[in-house]
Design a protein around this motif. Structure first.
Motif, PDB file in Angstrom:
ATOM      1  N   THR A  12       0.851  -1.179   0.000  1.00 52.76           N
ATOM      2  CA  THR A  12       0.000   0.000   0.000  1.00 52.76           C
ATOM      3  C   THR A  12       0.889   1.232   0.000  1.00 52.76           C
ATOM      4  O   THR A  12       2.122   1.111  -0.013  1.00 52.76           O
ATOM      5  N   SER A  29      -5.458   9.351   7.866  1.00 52.98           N
ATOM      6  CA  SER A  29      -5.234   8.543   6.674  1.00 52.98           C
ATOM      7  C   SER A  29      -3.928   7.758   6.764  1.00 52.98           C
ATOM      8  O   SER A  29      -3.870   6.572   6.406  1.00 52.98           O
ATOM      9  N   THR A  33      -3.830   3.697   6.963  1.00 55.81           N
ATOM     10  CA  THR A  33      -3.096   2.981   5.916  1.00 55.81           C
ATOM     11  C   THR A  33      -2.069   2.033   6.521  1.00 55.81           C
ATOM     12  O   THR A  33      -1.986   0.851   6.153  1.00 55.81           O
ATOM     13  N   LEU A  36      -3.776  -0.954   8.360  1.00 51.88           N
ATOM     14  CA  LEU A  36      -4.272  -1.968   7.438  1.00 51.88           C
ATOM     15  C   LEU A  36      -3.114  -2.752   6.824  1.00 51.88           C
ATOM     16  O   LEU A  36      -3.225  -3.960   6.587  1.00 51.88           O
ATOM     17  N   VAL A 202      -5.636   3.220   0.245  1.00 51.56           N
ATOM     18  CA  VAL A 202      -6.470   3.772   1.304  1.00 51.56           C
ATOM     19  C   VAL A 202      -6.519   5.285   1.108  1.00 51.56           C
ATOM     20  O   VAL A 202      -5.484   5.943   1.033  1.00 51.56           O
ATOM     21  N   HIS A 232      -9.946   1.269  -0.141  1.00 49.11           N
ATOM     22  CA  HIS A 232     -10.689   1.511   1.088  1.00 49.11           C
ATOM     23  C   HIS A 232     -10.819   3.017   1.260  1.00 49.11           C
ATOM     24  O   HIS A 232      -9.809   3.729   1.349  1.00 49.11           O
ATOM     25  N   HIS A 233     -12.064   3.508   1.277  1.00 49.43           N
ATOM     26  CA  HIS A 233     -12.326   4.946   1.402  1.00 49.43           C
ATOM     27  C   HIS A 233     -12.822   5.222   2.823  1.00 49.43           C
ATOM     28  O   HIS A 233     -13.903   4.770   3.200  1.00 49.43           O
ATOM     29  N   HIS A 234     -12.028   5.947   3.577  1.00 48.09           N
ATOM     30  CA  HIS A 234     -12.340   6.156   4.991  1.00 48.09           C
ATOM     31  C   HIS A 234     -13.100   7.460   5.209  1.00 48.09           C
ATOM     32  O   HIS A 234     -13.029   8.381   4.381  1.00 48.09           O
TER      33      HIS A 234
END
Length: 290
Positions: A12, A29, A33, A36, A202, A232-234
Motif C-alpha cells: 500500500t 489517513s 493505511t 491496514l 487507502v 478503502h475509502h475512509h
C-alpha cells in the motif's frame, strides 16, 4: 473502522502532497493505511506527490517526515529524508513514465486538446467546449482531456466487495495533462501505483470520484494491474461541517507539536472527531481497531 476478514496484500502507499502543513485528516489517513498494512502483511511505500511544482516547498516536504516520525508510523520503501527524496524519489524522476502513457493515449486517439480556463467549468463540470474542435494536441497552452462516456465500471473495495459504478458527471472528459505540460494527478497516480506494485489504496471518501476516474483510465489503457487494486475509502475528519484543509493552521500537526501536544493527544483528538469510543493513544491502538 473495523475491517473484517482482511485479505493479504503486497503493498500500500502513503501519498501526501507537499502543498501545506499536514493536518489531523492526514494523520488519520496515514495511521489507517499503516494499520491496514500491518494487518494484511502489506509493505508501506511513502510516495510524495509533487508534480504541482509551483506549490512544493522544502518545509512542507520535511513536515511529511516530521509528522510520520511524530506519529510513530514507519514505512518500508521510499525516501528517508529531504535529500533522499530530491535525489531519488521525486515524481520528477518518473516523468518519462507518465509521458509514455500519455503518448499511448494520443496514439489511441483517446484525448483531445482543451483551451478552456477553470472559470469555464459550470458547477465544477466541464461543458465539452473543446471536445469536437479537433485542436492539434501540441497546441500551446492547452491541456489534454480524456474522451469519456457512460460505460459501466467496477471498483474493488474492502468493505463492500466489487461495486458497479459509472464516471461521475464532475469527472466527464477529465484532464490527463495540464497546461504546464505536467501530467495531471489522475494519470500520474495511476502510473505510480502500477510502477510500484501497489495493490491496496487507502484514501478519504472525498476521493472516491478520483478512484472511479482512475479506474476509467485503466480500462482505456488496458491496465489490468490497476483494475485489480483494492480500495478503502475512509470517513473524513471534519472541522464542524467542513473538511479539514492544509490552510487550517490550528489543526496542523506542526502547530499542535509546537503547542506541546503529544502523539497521544493527536490520536485522541482524531478519535474524538470520528466519534470512536475506544481511547486511542497511539498507532498501536489504531492497529487494534482493525
Amino acid at each position: 473502522m473495523s475491517v473484517n476478514a482482511l485479505p493479504l496484500f503486497n503493498k500500500t502507499r502513503i501519498a501526501p502532497t507537499p502543498s501545506g502543513y499536514l493536518h489531523l485528516g492526514n494523520a488519520l489517513s496515514f495511521a489507517l493505511t499503516a494499520a491496514l498494512a500491518r494487518k494484511s502483511g502489506a509493505k508501506v511505500l511513502l510516495r510524495i506527490d509533487d508534480l504541482d511544482q509551483e506549490r512544493v516547498n522544502d518545509q512542507y516536504v520535511q513536515d511529511i517526515f516530521d509528522t510520520l516520525n511524530f506519529l510513530g508510523i514507519t514505512w518500508d520503501e521510499g525516501p528517508r529524508n529531504l535529500e533522499d527524496y530530491k535525489n531519488n524519489w521525486s515524481q520528477l524522476h518518473r516523468v518519462a513514465l507518465y509521458r509514455d502513457v500519455l503518448q499511448q493515449l494520443k496514439d489511441q486517439r483517446e484525448v483531445f486538446a482543451c483551451l478552456c480556463p477553470r472559470s469555464q467549468l459550470k458547477g465544477g463540470i466541464y461543458p465539452g467546449t473543446c471536445r469536437n474542435l479537433a485542436l492539434p494536441l501540441e497546441t500551446p497552452d492547452t491541456a489534454c482531456r480524456l474522451y469519456t462516456d457512460d460505460r459501466q465500471l467496477s471498483v474493488k473495495t474492502l468493505s463492500a466487495g466489487v461495486a458497479g459504478t459509472k464516471l461521475p458527471e464532475a469527472m466527464a472528459d477529465f484532464v490527463v495533462k495540464k497546461k504546464d505540460g505536467y501530467p495531471a494527478y489522475q494519470l500520474a497516480s495511476l502510473v505510480d501505483d502500477i510502477h510500484f506494485g501497489v495493490d491496496l489504496i487507502v484514501r478519504g471518501e472525498d476521493l472516491y470520484p478520483s478512484t472511479i476516474a482512475q479506474q476509467y483510465l485503466a480500462t482505456v489503457l488496458g491496465a489490468a494491474a490497476f483494475q485489480n487494486i483494492t480500495f478503502h475509502h475512509h470517513p473524513l475528519v471534519m472541522d464542524g461541517d467542513k473538511k479539514l484543509s492544509k490552510s487550517a493552521g490550528a489543526t496542523s500537526i506542526k502547530y499542535l507539536r509546537e503547542e506541546g501536544k503529544t502523539a497521544t493527544d493527536v490520536y485522541r483528538e482524531i478519535g474524538r472527531m470520528l466519534d470512536i469510543n475506544e481511547n486511542l493513544s497511539s498507532f498501536e491502538d489504531f492497529v487494534k481497531l482493525m
